[in-house]
Enzyme design. Structure first.
Site, PDB file in Angstrom:
ATOM      1  CG  HIS A   1       0.125  -0.580  -5.915  1.00 35.91           C
ATOM      2  ND1 HIS A   1      -0.595  -1.732  -6.161  1.00 35.91           N
ATOM      3  CD2 HIS A   1      -0.560   0.162  -4.738  1.00 35.91           C
ATOM      4  CE1 HIS A   1      -2.029  -1.374  -5.561  1.00 35.91           C
ATOM      5  NE2 HIS A   1      -1.773  -0.367  -4.751  1.00 35.91           N
TER       6      HIS A   1
ATOM      7  CE  LYS B   1      -2.101  -3.365  -2.214  1.00 30.62           C
ATOM      8  NZ  LYS B   1      -3.374  -3.401  -2.078  1.00 30.62           N
TER       9      LYS B   1
ATOM     10  CG  ASP C   1       2.055   2.670   0.637  1.00 32.35           C
ATOM     11  OD1 ASP C   1       2.513   1.587   0.205  1.00 32.35           O
ATOM     12  OD2 ASP C   1       0.802   3.108   1.194  1.00 32.35           O
TER      13      ASP C   1
ATOM     14  CG  ASN D   1      -4.267  -4.905  -6.036  1.00 32.54           C
ATOM     15  OD1 ASN D   1      -3.956  -4.287  -7.269  1.00 32.54           O
ATOM     16  ND2 ASN D   1      -4.796  -4.874  -5.293  1.00 32.54           N
TER      17      ASN D   1
ATOM     18  CD  GLU E   1      -0.520   5.666  -2.942  1.00 22.94           C
ATOM     19  OE1 GLU E   1      -0.573   4.706  -3.983  1.00 22.94           O
ATOM     20  OE2 GLU E   1      -1.514   6.055  -2.500  1.00 22.94           O
TER      21      GLU E   1
ATOM     22  CG  HIS F   1      -3.903   3.684  -0.157  1.00 23.01           C
ATOM     23  ND1 HIS F   1      -4.478   2.998   1.261  1.00 23.01           N
ATOM     24  CD2 HIS F   1      -4.634   3.044  -1.053  1.00 23.01           C
ATOM     25  CE1 HIS F   1      -5.066   2.185   0.792  1.00 23.01           C
ATOM     26  NE2 HIS F   1      -5.390   2.000  -0.435  1.00 23.01           N
TER      27      HIS F   1
ATOM     28  CB  SER G   1      -2.955   2.250  -5.522  1.00 22.65           C
ATOM     29  OG  SER G   1      -3.853   3.073  -4.941  1.00 22.65           O
TER      30      SER G   1
HETATM   31  C1  LIG Z   1      -0.925   2.405  -1.822  1.00 22.96           C
HETATM   32  C2  LIG Z   1      -1.553   1.213  -0.727  1.00 22.96           C
HETATM   33  N1  LIG Z   1      -1.107   1.142   0.514  1.00 22.96           N
HETATM   34  C3  LIG Z   1      -1.777   0.456   1.316  1.00 22.96           C
HETATM   35  C4  LIG Z   1      -2.614  -0.437   0.895  1.00 22.96           C
HETATM   36  C5  LIG Z   1      -3.503  -1.273   2.070  1.00 22.96           C
HETATM   37  O1  LIG Z   1      -2.619  -2.653   1.833  1.00 22.96           O
HETATM   38  P1  LIG Z   1      -3.626  -3.833   2.265  1.00 22.96           P
HETATM   39  O2  LIG Z   1      -4.259  -4.498   1.290  1.00 22.96           O
HETATM   40  O3  LIG Z   1      -2.139  -4.937   2.709  1.00 22.96           O
HETATM   41  O4  LIG Z   1      -4.099  -3.396   3.548  1.00 22.96           O
HETATM   42  C6  LIG Z   1      -3.003  -0.530  -0.429  1.00 22.96           C
HETATM   43  C7  LIG Z   1      -4.285  -1.415  -0.889  1.00 22.96           C
HETATM   44  O5  LIG Z   1      -5.055  -1.160  -1.244  1.00 22.96           O
HETATM   45  C8  LIG Z   1      -2.596   0.455  -1.197  1.00 22.96           C
HETATM   46  O6  LIG Z   1      -2.919   0.658  -2.591  1.00 22.96           O
END
Ligand SMILES: Cc1ncc(COP(=O)(O)O)c(C=O)c1O
Length: 394
Positions: free
Chosen positions: A215, A240, A212, A48, A183, A139, A187
């Site tokens: 990405h 990421k 969120d 990522n 989101e 997520h 993801s």
């Molecule tokens: C949409 C989404 N939110 C949150 C996260 C979590 O972020 P972090 O890897 O900083 O814990 C991810 C990562 O996998 C994600 O894909």
């Protein structure tokens, strides 16, 4: 073995029986393009680190400098003595990047979603159980937050603003606080929520829109600002495109203050360490000027989608740097992943429950560190006839 361990073993055995057991592999990385695993070297399509910033000299230098000047750890939670004077200027820059009045740095993206949503959806503060309208492919960390708050989610069809509108209309007369959770870039699919339509619905139904932007931040939007401009509250991560680690919330001052007073993830967790803050600070400084890298990555993804679709591969609804190749069964996905590995290409297979049953996939991500020839090779190996027959036959 105690009784509980026997149960855990039975769980592992049943996961293995379905081709869904997971295990950790030791990975060595010396640059943003390749990884070494068990003695083999591979071009990495499962990272990522979209801008390749993990190995950027400015991030690394500032990380080392801040470790030397301010120590390897922060020593305490932010409300005790861990709120080093490094935080305030970074949060001010971050708030500007995200176009919000305030920002708050948290331990990780996962922790931010899990802990912030729990606090924001707290029934004892809101006076009633809130109504949560959530994209059904959100997520796992967003689900954790809702579960921790003890709230039910009303799921709308993935990226379907019309369905969200119907569900909101059904609750038109209900004056409990309403939230919409989505989101921006999903993801596992690399598609983008219809945020303009969703924001309009949020406004007309007096709902708080929480996006969120994990990405999109750094890699999409004006100057890498992400796609969450119309959200009331943005949750994100530095792990990421920003090339390091840590999570954040961008919001009003009131929401930031509320989280400092109510969010367990802020109150009871040690503040991020100076070397990580140094990398974050440097990333926020340089990301706005990386338009050429963002355009390059977008072109790689477009080129890959065209090649994959020409070979009749299913790339779903992707329009970003994340492109799935949906193969269906875990076995077909594992076989294709192995085939790529034999050709020196790394794409981890993604299986249920991370994605819905029947949609196991390779989740490919393109980065500024990839070369054009890497994409050609990837398309060639994925579309080779015997590769696909083999993947299907298993
Ligand atoms: C949409 C989404 N939110 C949150 C996260 C979590 O972020 P972090 O890897 O900083 O814990 C991810 C990562 O996998 C994600 O894909």
């Amino acid at each position: 073995m105690v009784g509980s361990e026997r149960r855990y073993q039975a769980f592992l055995d049943s996961r293995a029986g379905e081709g869904l057991r997971r295990s950790l592999l030791a990975v060595a990385a010396r640059d943003a393009r390749t990884i070494s695993v068990e003695g083999g070297s591979y071009i990495n399509f499962s990272s990522n680190d979209y801008l390749g910033l993990r190995f950027n000299g400015t991030l690394i230098d500032r990380s080392i400098a801040w470790a030397r000047s301010y120590g390897s750890g922060s020593g305490a939670s932010r409300l005790v003595t861990g709120n080093l004077d490094l935080f305030q200027p970074i949060e001010a820059k971050l708030a500007r990047l995200k176009g919000k009045p305030a920002a708050l740095i948290m331990a990780s993206g996962f922790q931010a979603n899990a802990a912030v949503l729990q606090a924001l959806l707290d029934q004892s503060v809101l006076g009633a159980e809130p109504l949560i309208f959530a994209d059904r492919l959100n997520h796992a960390s967003m689900h954790f937050g809702c579960q921790a708050a003890g709230t039910r989610q009303i799921r709308y069809r993935h990226c379907d603003a019309a369905h969200l509108g119907e569900l909101l209309n059904r609750h038109q007369g209900d004056d409990r606080p309403k939230f919409i959770l989505t989101e921006s870039v999903f993801s596992m699919d690399g598609d983008v929520a219809p945020l303009g339509d969703i924001a309009a619905l949020a406004r007309s139904h007096d709902a708080c829109l929480i996006v969120d932007d994990a990405h999109a931040t750094g890699i999409l939007g004006q100057g890498g600002a992400g796609l969450s401009g119309e959200a009331d509250i943005v949750i994100g991560t530095f792990s990421k495109a920003l090339g390091s680690f840590g999570g954040f919330v961008a919001s009003s001052e009131t929401v930031r203050d509320y989280l400092i007073n109510r969010c367990g993830g802020v109150i009871y967790s040690t503040a991020l360490p100076p070397p990580v803050l140094g990398a974050i600070d440097a990333a926020i400084d340089i990301v706005p000027s990386m338009n050429a890298e963002r355009a390059y990555v977008a072109n790689l993804a477009t080129k890959f989608r065209a090649g994959a679709r020409a070979a009749a591969l299913d790339t779903g609804t992707s329009v970003t740097q994340i492109v799935p190749v949906i193969l269906g069964t875990p076995e077909a996905t594992l076989a294709m992943s192995e085939r790529l590995k034999q050709a020196g290409l790394w794409a981890t297979s993604i299986r249920p429950p991370t994605v819905p049953p029947g949609s196991a996939r390779l989740r490919l991500a393109f980065t500024a560190a990839h070369q054009q020839a890497d994409i050609d090779r990837l398309i060639e190996v994925l579309s080779a006839k015997d590769a696909r027959l083999r993947a299907r036959a298993v």
